[in-house]
Design an enzyme around this catalytic site. Sequence first.
Site, PDB file in Angstrom:
ATOM      1  N   TYR A 143     -39.349 -49.462  -0.935  1.00  0.00           N
ATOM      2  CA  TYR A 143     -38.992 -48.114  -1.392  1.00  0.00           C
ATOM      3  C   TYR A 143     -37.566 -48.111  -1.926  1.00  0.00           C
ATOM      4  CZ  TYR A 143     -38.268 -43.015  -1.145  1.00  0.00           C
ATOM      5  OH  TYR A 143     -38.012 -41.692  -1.430  1.00  0.00           O
ATOM      6  N   ASP A 245     -31.438 -53.816  -1.884  1.00  0.00           N
ATOM      7  CA  ASP A 245     -31.356 -52.412  -1.507  1.00  0.00           C
ATOM      8  C   ASP A 245     -31.067 -52.383  -0.006  1.00  0.00           C
ATOM      9  OD1 ASP A 245     -31.730 -49.810  -0.774  1.00  0.00           O
ATOM     10  OD2 ASP A 245     -33.492 -49.486  -2.038  1.00  0.00           O
ATOM     11  N   LYS A 273     -27.401 -43.966   3.785  1.00  0.00           N
ATOM     12  CA  LYS A 273     -27.690 -43.644   5.192  1.00  0.00           C
ATOM     13  C   LYS A 273     -26.510 -43.884   6.134  1.00  0.00           C
ATOM     14  CE  LYS A 273     -32.696 -44.214   4.649  1.00  0.00           C
ATOM     15  NZ  LYS A 273     -33.312 -42.903   4.797  1.00  0.00           N
TER      16      LYS A 273
HETATM   17  C1  LIG Z   1     -34.402 -48.783   1.184  1.00  0.00           C
HETATM   18  C2  LIG Z   1     -34.192 -47.399   0.646  1.00  0.00           C
HETATM   19  N1  LIG Z   1     -33.733 -47.239  -0.587  1.00  0.00           N
HETATM   20  C3  LIG Z   1     -33.507 -46.025  -1.115  1.00  0.00           C
HETATM   21  C4  LIG Z   1     -33.777 -44.890  -0.387  1.00  0.00           C
HETATM   22  C5  LIG Z   1     -33.532 -43.540  -0.978  1.00  0.00           C
HETATM   23  O1  LIG Z   1     -32.486 -42.928  -0.308  1.00  0.00           O
HETATM   24  P1  LIG Z   1     -32.314 -41.337  -0.285  1.00  0.00           P
HETATM   25  O2  LIG Z   1     -33.419 -40.794   0.582  1.00  0.00           O
HETATM   26  O3  LIG Z   1     -30.952 -41.124   0.309  1.00  0.00           O
HETATM   27  O4  LIG Z   1     -32.409 -40.869  -1.691  1.00  0.00           O
HETATM   28  C6  LIG Z   1     -34.259 -45.003   0.917  1.00  0.00           C
HETATM   29  C7  LIG Z   1     -34.555 -43.807   1.715  1.00  0.00           C
HETATM   30  O5  LIG Z   1     -35.198 -43.844   2.734  1.00  0.00           O
HETATM   31  C8  LIG Z   1     -34.480 -46.290   1.445  1.00  0.00           C
HETATM   32  O6  LIG Z   1     -34.956 -46.451   2.683  1.00  0.00           O
END
Ligand SMILES: Cc1ncc(COP(=O)(O)O)c(C=O)c1O
Length: 434
Positions: A143, A245, A273
Amino acid sequence: MIDNWTKSREYLERAKRSLAGGVSSPFRAKAPVPLYFRNGCGARLEDVDGNEYIDYVLAWGPMILGYRHPAILEAMRRQAELPADYGAQHELEFLVSEQIQKLMPCAELTAFTSSGSEACQIAFRLARAFTGRDVILKFEGHYHGWMDGALISYKPTAGHVGALEHPNCVTGSRGQTRNSVENFVVAPWNHIDLLARIVDANRNRIAAVVMEPVLCNSGCILPHAGYLEQVRELCNASGILLIFDEVITGFRLSLSGAQQFYHVIPDIATFGKAVGGGAPLSGVAGRREILMQMFDGGVAFGGSFNGNSVSMASSHATLMELDRNGGAALAHANAMGRQLMDGIRQIASRKNVPIVVSGFGAAFAIHFTEKTGLADYRDTLEDNSGRLQQFLYRALEQGLHILPDGRMYVSAAHTPRDIEETLARLDTVFSGLP
Ligand SMILES: Cc1ncc(COP(=O)(O)O)c(C=O)c1O
């Protein structure tokens, strides 16, 4: 039957009349009961019905130091007396980017924004501009936010995944531009031979390979030994950038994220986060010449809240606390988490409930599956989701707050007593599973 959540249910009904779905993110509507909270401290949360929970959601990850950590409270309070936002430069921006530069091996430079989705968007744009190529190779089940240009093959159903050798490229939402898929190639994760073949078949088209270095969003699956190094070598050999990521692994798996933990340095990393300690903050870090394209290479980037001073104050305090005593806070969170993982395995084994508990201490997931191990997203498709729902509902009844996909986050505020109490409650939960 006694309902412990009458007020939360009432609030939900009231909220639905003005707030779409009664919740602020559809992901949150998936909880067995969408709870309304009124307070929290350390590792505990209190809902509006007065129920107390040992919390393993951490607000979906940010609360790495627990709720109402005194140093973060103090930093935010001090900043709240000053302008909440300048839309211009202030000292905390470079104080935090210096902390990140010190902690994150890939961070020659850093840029801030507000959400992980935005951080991934700018990371992809930078990679495309740098290489002059359009395609991002991503992995099934990973994700990278909810944007049109990222929500690809996140949770494809078994009927949609296609052949393992050539996974389908699947959009994740109605209303998403259908041609988003044209800018992506999808590969199964943790299969280096298949990745090499897919890269070869798309020679000179791929700008970047992006991955969650630990697959946290589809069951907290670890990379096979040597896999990340092999991906790094493959990228080097093909002129492809590697993007980690680290929105979940950053400031959680280790102080310096997965890149330090596995000794594989990406060209670009996204983070979010935990870095904000509960305030909205995310960013992108990486090689100087890649990031500088925003200033001398025609790459557009913006954001009204980039560098927001309250978020920066919260982040500065969070990173100072995490960095204290050689990273003792995260070492503790991970140790508590590993203890919990072991305890859960033992309970399930005593009760003859087949499960796999995968992940690392501070982030792991419980899978109700007959499998003995999990390597990629497709392995999770066999998880027994009905049993997970029963488990989550009973856990909530026992005062355990767990993510709707069976994931559990452990913070630096969790104590040995919290873990002991949790295991005692989970013993009851597992006994009650049909
Ligand atoms: C690995 C990863 N990348 C990107 C995101 C997107 O972050 P946001 O919810 O702050 O837009 C998340 C959100 O859970 C994530 O877990």
